[in-house]
Design a protein around this motif. Structure first.
Motif, PDB file in Angstrom:
ATOM      1  N   ALA A 143       0.832  -1.200   0.000  1.00 27.58           N
ATOM      2  CA  ALA A 143       0.000   0.000   0.000  1.00 27.58           C
ATOM      3  C   ALA A 143       0.868   1.253   0.000  1.00 27.58           C
ATOM      4  O   ALA A 143       0.481   2.285  -0.565  1.00 27.58           O
ATOM      5  N   VAL A 144       2.028   1.184   0.634  1.00 31.14           N
ATOM      6  CA  VAL A 144       2.977   2.296   0.595  1.00 31.14           C
ATOM      7  C   VAL A 144       3.512   2.465  -0.826  1.00 31.14           C
ATOM      8  O   VAL A 144       3.664   3.581  -1.328  1.00 31.14           O
ATOM      9  N   TRP A 145       3.752   1.351  -1.492  1.00 32.50           N
ATOM     10  CA  TRP A 145       4.279   1.395  -2.854  1.00 32.50           C
ATOM     11  C   TRP A 145       3.237   1.892  -3.850  1.00 32.50           C
ATOM     12  O   TRP A 145       3.509   2.799  -4.646  1.00 32.50           O
ATOM     13  N   ASP A 146       2.015   1.340  -3.828  1.00 26.86           N
ATOM     14  CA  ASP A 146       1.054   1.737  -4.862  1.00 26.86           C
ATOM     15  C   ASP A 146       0.504   3.149  -4.632  1.00 26.86           C
ATOM     16  O   ASP A 146      -0.011   3.791  -5.543  1.00 26.86           O
TER      17      ASP A 146
ATOM     18  N   ARG B 295      -5.377  -8.223  -4.604  1.00 31.16           N
ATOM     19  CA  ARG B 295      -6.677  -7.554  -4.740  1.00 31.16           C
ATOM     20  C   ARG B 295      -6.567  -6.069  -4.448  1.00 31.16           C
ATOM     21  O   ARG B 295      -7.160  -5.243  -5.149  1.00 31.16           O
ATOM     22  N   PHE B 296      -5.823  -5.720  -3.401  1.00 27.97           N
ATOM     23  CA  PHE B 296      -5.699  -4.310  -3.032  1.00 27.97           C
ATOM     24  C   PHE B 296      -5.012  -3.523  -4.139  1.00 27.97           C
ATOM     25  O   PHE B 296      -5.481  -2.458  -4.548  1.00 27.97           O
ATOM     26  N   VAL B 297      -3.898  -4.034  -4.624  1.00 27.23           N
ATOM     27  CA  VAL B 297      -3.161  -3.325  -5.666  1.00 27.23           C
ATOM     28  C   VAL B 297      -3.949  -3.318  -6.977  1.00 27.23           C
ATOM     29  O   VAL B 297      -3.927  -2.323  -7.718  1.00 27.23           O
ATOM     30  N   ALA B 298      -4.676  -4.396  -7.257  1.00 23.74           N
ATOM     31  CA  ALA B 298      -5.509  -4.429  -8.471  1.00 23.74           C
ATOM     32  C   ALA B 298      -6.567  -3.330  -8.432  1.00 23.74           C
ATOM     33  O   ALA B 298      -6.855  -2.696  -9.460  1.00 23.74           O
TER      34      ALA B 298
ATOM     35  N   THR C 231      -6.264  -0.441  -6.912  1.00 22.22           N
ATOM     36  CA  THR C 231      -5.554   0.814  -7.155  1.00 22.22           C
ATOM     37  C   THR C 231      -5.279   1.020  -8.636  1.00 22.22           C
ATOM     38  O   THR C 231      -5.540   2.096  -9.189  1.00 22.22           O
ATOM     39  N   PHE C 232      -4.786  -0.005  -9.302  1.00 24.48           N
ATOM     40  CA  PHE C 232      -4.410   0.168 -10.701  1.00 24.48           C
ATOM     41  C   PHE C 232      -5.612   0.172 -11.641  1.00 24.48           C
ATOM     42  O   PHE C 232      -5.539   0.778 -12.724  1.00 24.48           O
TER      43      PHE C 232
END
Length: 255
Positions: free
Chosen positions: A42-45, A142-145, A147-148
């Motif tokens: 989450a810090v990265w995305d 799922r979280f990063v998906a 975001t993107f």
């Protein structure tokens, strides 16, 4: 609609995040390490959300052209300055992502998962392929998906709202919950993490949260359709965070 109306409508979801049982787990070293291994994504995305706003509101190509909105360019550049190149507490400068991974290593937390993903991206692999081959936990994927998918929409109002209400306006209170529960007997190994958390609490609480809300207001203007989209994005961002917190809490308890 305006900023205050969005805040009122998302207040229950926001409060549920601040009262999440996950925070009570974090006094235990093993639990904190599990948390960090998930949360680092989450810090990265976060930086990809921010850089998408910078790409949309400023000129980062050559030949240079004037920004379409001087206000938007100023607001986003102010945020980028600290997030990408903040004082690192050692007399140098680093991104907040780098401060986080430094804190992980200082506490003896493996960065292998995020390192593996970044190595694949640096090698030129598309994001979807890199995620699949990096063998990351499903809650992280799922979280990063989410975001993107938002980034790929190209809707700056939605992106700014998710960035503001799911990140900058939320994180000072979330991180204070973590600070309040951290072990005080870690022989200095949590100093880097404390620095990261306190820096975010200070910056987001005093500066970036206000800048981000101004950015949403400037992008939405007087258009009720844009304000509705901003509210929907804020709600979805908080739901994605809640799902990640639930998954981390479950991973800690199962371990």
């Amino acid at each position: 609609m305006n900023i205050d109306q969005i805040r009122r409508r998302i207040a229950p979801a926001r409060q549920a995040l601040l009262a999440h049982p996950l925070y009570a787990d974090l006094a235990h070293p093993a639990a904190l390490r599990v948390f960090m291994q998930h949360h680092v994504f989450a810090v990265w995305d976060f930086m990809s959300l921010l850089k998408t706003l910078q790409l949309g509101l400023t000129t980062v190509s050559v030949p240079w052209l004037p920004a379409s909105s001087g206000v938007g360019a100023r607001l986003v550049n102010e945020i980028v300055l600290a997030e990408e190149s903040d004082a690192d507490g050692r007399g140098g400068f680093a991104s907040h992502f780098e401060l986080y991974t430094r804190a992980m290593r200082a506490y003896g937390t493996s960065t292998a998962d995020i390192d593996r993903l970044l190595a694949r991206l640096r090698a030129g692999e598309p994001l979807g392929q890199a995620f699949a081959r990096a063998e990351l936990a499903e809650p992280i994927r799922r979280f990063v998906a989410h975001t993107f998918a938002l980034i790929d929409s190209g809707d700056l109002c939605r992106i700014a709202a998710a960035f503001t209400f799911g990140r900058e306006d939320l994180l000072p209170d979330v991180f204070q919950q973590i600070v309040d529960r951290l072990s005080r007997g870690a022989d200095g190994r949590l100093d880097e993490f404390q620095f990261y958390l306190q820096r975010h609490i200070q910056l987001d609480g005093e500066e970036h949260g206000a800048l981000a809300t101004q950015l949403v207001a400037s992008l939405c203007g007087d258009d009720p359709t844009r304000w509705q989209a901003a509210e929907e994005a804020a709600v979805a961002a908080l739901a994605a965070r809640r799902a990640l917190w639930d998954a981390i809490h479950a991973a800690i308890r199962s371990a």
